[in-house]
Design an enzyme around this catalytic site. Structure first.
Site, short mmCIF file in Angstrom:
data_model
loop_
_atom_site.label_atom_id
_atom_site.label_comp_id
_atom_site.label_asym_id
_atom_site.label_seq_id
_atom_site.Cartn_x
_atom_site.Cartn_y
_atom_site.Cartn_z
N LEU A 126 0.86 -1.20 0.00
CA LEU A 126 0.00 0.00 0.00
C LEU A 126 0.88 1.24 0.00
CD1 LEU A 126 -3.21 0.44 0.27
CD2 LEU A 126 -2.61 1.41 2.46
N PHE A 183 6.08 -4.58 -8.69
CA PHE A 183 7.12 -3.86 -7.94
C PHE A 183 7.42 -2.49 -8.55
CE2 PHE A 183 9.39 -7.96 -6.18
CZ PHE A 183 8.30 -8.18 -5.36
N LYS A 229 8.42 -13.76 3.53
CA LYS A 229 7.00 -13.71 3.13
C LYS A 229 6.75 -14.72 2.02
CE LYS A 229 3.30 -10.55 1.77
NZ LYS A 229 2.89 -9.14 1.66
N ASN A 268 3.95 -11.43 -9.49
CA ASN A 268 4.04 -10.51 -10.64
C ASN A 268 5.46 -10.21 -11.09
OD1 ASN A 268 1.19 -10.23 -10.71
ND2 ASN A 268 1.36 -8.95 -8.88
N THR A 269 6.43 -10.86 -10.47
CA THR A 269 7.81 -10.77 -10.94
C THR A 269 8.19 -12.19 -11.38
OG1 THR A 269 8.37 -8.94 -9.47
CG2 THR A 269 10.20 -10.28 -10.24
N TYR A 290 -4.57 -5.73 4.06
CA TYR A 290 -4.41 -4.82 2.92
C TYR A 290 -5.79 -4.59 2.29
CZ TYR A 290 -2.47 -2.68 -1.32
OH TYR A 290 -2.16 -1.82 -2.34
N ASN A 334 1.19 -13.90 0.70
CA ASN A 334 1.06 -12.90 -0.36
C ASN A 334 -0.27 -13.10 -1.13
OD1 ASN A 334 1.89 -10.89 -2.31
ND2 ASN A 334 3.99 -11.39 -1.72
N SER A 376 5.74 -12.58 -4.50
CA SER A 376 4.88 -11.83 -5.42
C SER A 376 4.74 -12.64 -6.71
CB SER A 376 5.49 -10.47 -5.75
OG SER A 376 4.80 -9.93 -6.87
N ASN A 433 -4.21 -7.73 -8.66
CA ASN A 433 -3.20 -6.75 -9.08
C ASN A 433 -2.03 -7.46 -9.76
OD1 ASN A 433 -0.35 -6.27 -7.66
ND2 ASN A 433 -1.69 -7.29 -6.17
N ARG A 434 -1.45 -6.73 -10.71
CA ARG A 434 -0.18 -7.17 -11.31
C ARG A 434 0.72 -5.95 -11.42
NH1 ARG A 434 -3.97 -8.16 -15.61
NH2 ARG A 434 -3.98 -6.48 -17.18
N MET A 435 0.88 -5.27 -10.28
CA MET A 435 1.66 -4.03 -10.27
C MET A 435 3.10 -4.27 -10.72
SD MET A 435 -0.68 -1.99 -9.12
CE MET A 435 0.11 -0.47 -8.70
C1 LIG Z 1 -2.29 -3.60 -5.08
C2 LIG Z 1 -1.47 -4.53 -4.22
C3 LIG Z 1 -0.09 -4.37 -4.19
C4 LIG Z 1 0.69 -5.22 -3.41
N1 LIG Z 1 2.04 -5.05 -3.38
C5 LIG Z 1 2.80 -5.83 -2.57
C6 LIG Z 1 4.19 -5.63 -2.48
O1 LIG Z 1 4.78 -4.72 -3.08
N2 LIG Z 1 4.90 -6.47 -1.67
C7 LIG Z 1 4.31 -7.49 -0.95
O2 LIG Z 1 5.00 -8.20 -0.22
N3 LIG Z 1 2.98 -7.68 -1.01
C8 LIG Z 1 2.22 -6.89 -1.80
N4 LIG Z 1 0.87 -7.09 -1.86
C9 LIG Z 1 0.27 -8.23 -1.11
C10 LIG Z 1 -0.28 -7.83 0.24
O3 LIG Z 1 0.73 -7.36 1.10
C11 LIG Z 1 -0.97 -9.05 0.89
O4 LIG Z 1 0.00 -10.05 1.06
C12 LIG Z 1 -2.11 -9.62 0.05
O5 LIG Z 1 -2.85 -8.58 -0.55
C13 LIG Z 1 -3.05 -10.51 0.87
O6 LIG Z 1 -3.63 -9.79 1.93
P1 LIG Z 1 -5.12 -9.15 1.85
O7 LIG Z 1 -6.06 -10.24 1.42
O8 LIG Z 1 -5.39 -8.61 3.22
O9 LIG Z 1 -5.06 -8.07 0.83
C14 LIG Z 1 0.07 -6.25 -2.64
C15 LIG Z 1 -1.32 -6.39 -2.67
C16 LIG Z 1 -2.10 -5.55 -3.44
C17 LIG Z 1 -3.59 -5.72 -3.45
#
Ligand SMILES: Cc1cc2nc3c(=O)[nH]c(=O)nc-3n(C[C@H](O)[C@H](O)[C@H](O)COP(=O)(O)O)c2cc1C
Length: 338
Positions: A59, A110, A212, A172-173, A313, A241, A170, A106-108
């Site tokens: 976030l 990093f 993680k 997405n990498t 999140y 994740n 993640s 999401n597929r941001m």
């Molecule tokens: C838009 C978005 C971006 C995220 N970016 C990261 C990230 O940069 N690094 C990471 O470890 N997890 C990232 N996450 C994963 C969250 O930290 C979390 O592990 C995941 O969303 C599951 O939790 P939730 O169901 O409460 O969202 C991201 C999640 C979302 C939705």
């Protein structure tokens, strides 16, 4: 009630724009800056957390909003994932709301400012909130060289972090999740633990290393990973994740988008994988429960299933600060010194 109104406005915007607007608003809307004080302190990994609830990584990718987020009542805020060099991430659109299921895909990839700006931002934090720094590798760094990127990040963020999370999960990498297994994991953790020992001496400060992992692991994979985590004396574990599963969302408008699924649909799976780790680790490594928490009850269930701390999140995106109050009220009795 207030957040519900705000959410209606925010959800009229494209998801990524809404994300930025909401975070900027946090800094200026006094309503959201009212310090919440509920919750019970808990000690984990040698750190005294004011309460068991944290904001998950992703976030606040660039560590720009820690003070505002801490004012909402989070006991800890995890920032990042930071990579050594800045990178743009995947092309937009790359963030999709699935409101029917309180979920996000999401597929941001990093996207972030890189270490130099990130460290400047960490230096500006004024609150005394517990800050976890989540580290990763650049897209262009081959998997075989991943340790170099993680070491670069570890060394630079070490003096500013209360704990450091090694993000191996993640989706997405490309290839990142391979680092969760076998010799990749062992080599990576050996390298990081050796550097942590050096940094401990240099700064006279032990900063715990947390790994993680994905919620898509099988029980067999969990037992293999757990063995390597134990051998390397890892300090903490975050499960987990985002997920590659599409359980319960395939029929929805954006349900087939590529990326990681988060929010309500992944709760059972993430808690199941957490339970596999609880069994495999036998309490030797504390677990931070994450994935699908949408209420105080969900958070309570993660703690009862063996987590020492929890993070949110997607639930926070859908419910705002009311979720924090709900969770802190619901978990107040559960917390004891661990
Ligand atoms: C838009 C978005 C971006 C995220 N970016 C990261 C990230 O940069 N690094 C990471 O470890 N997890 C990232 N996450 C994963 C969250 O930290 C979390 O592990 C995941 O969303 C599951 O939790 P939730 O169901 O409460 O969202 C991201 C999640 C979302 C939705």
């Amino acid at each position: 009630m207030c957040y519900k109104v705000l959410r209606k406005c925010l959800f009229m915007l494209p998801p990524e724009v809404a994300h930025t607007v909401a975070l900027k608003a946090l800094k200026i809307i006094p309503l959201f800056s009212k310090k919440q004080t509920a919750g019970m302190p808990v000690e984990v990994m040698g750190i005294s957390f004011p309460n068991c609830l944290g904001l998950a990584a992703g976030l606040d990718k660039n560590a720009e909003y820690v003070d505002a987020l801490s004012a909402l009542g989070f006991g800890f805020v995890e920032v990042g994932t930071v990579t050594p060099k800045p990178q743009n991430g995947n092309p937009k659109p790359r963030l999709f709301r699935l409101p029917e299921k309180n979920a996000i895909i999401n597929r941001m990839g990093f996207n972030g400012c890189g270490l130099d700006v990130f460290i400047d931002n960490l230096k500006k934090i004024q609150s005394d909130v517990i800050v976890g720094v989540n580290i990763g590798k650049n897209l262009t760094t081959p998997i075989e060289k991943a340790l170099d990127d993680y070491l670069t990040c570890l060394v630079r963020v070490y003096p500013y972090a209360h704990y450091i999370t090694v993000n191996l999960s993640s989706p997405n990498t490309p290839g990142l999740r391979e680092l969760q297994h076998g010799h990749y994991l062992d080599n990576l953790l050996q390298g990081l633990k050796a550097k942590q020992a050096e940094l401990d001496l240099e700064y006279n400060q032990y900063v715990p290393l947390v790994v993680k992992v994905s919620p898509d692991l099988t029980e067999k994979e969990v037992s293999e990973i757990a063995e390597i985590l134990l051998e390397n004396k890892i300090d903490g574990l975050i499960v987990g994740n985002t997920s590659l599963s599409r359980v319960g969302v395939t029929e929805l408008a954006y349900g087939a988008e590529a990326g990681g699924l988060s929010g309500q649909p992944i709760l059972p799976q993430a808690t199941q994988v957490q339970s596999y780790f609880v069994n495999a680790l036998g309490g030797a490594i504390p677990i931070i429960g994450l994935g699908g928490i949408m209420s105080g009850e969900d958070a309570q269930a993660k703690l009862e299933a063996g987590a020492k701390l929890v993070q949110v999140y997607t639930g926070f995106v859908y419910q705002g600060p009311e979720l924090i109050a709900d969770i802190l009220a619901g978990t107040a009795q559960h917390n004891t010194v661990q």
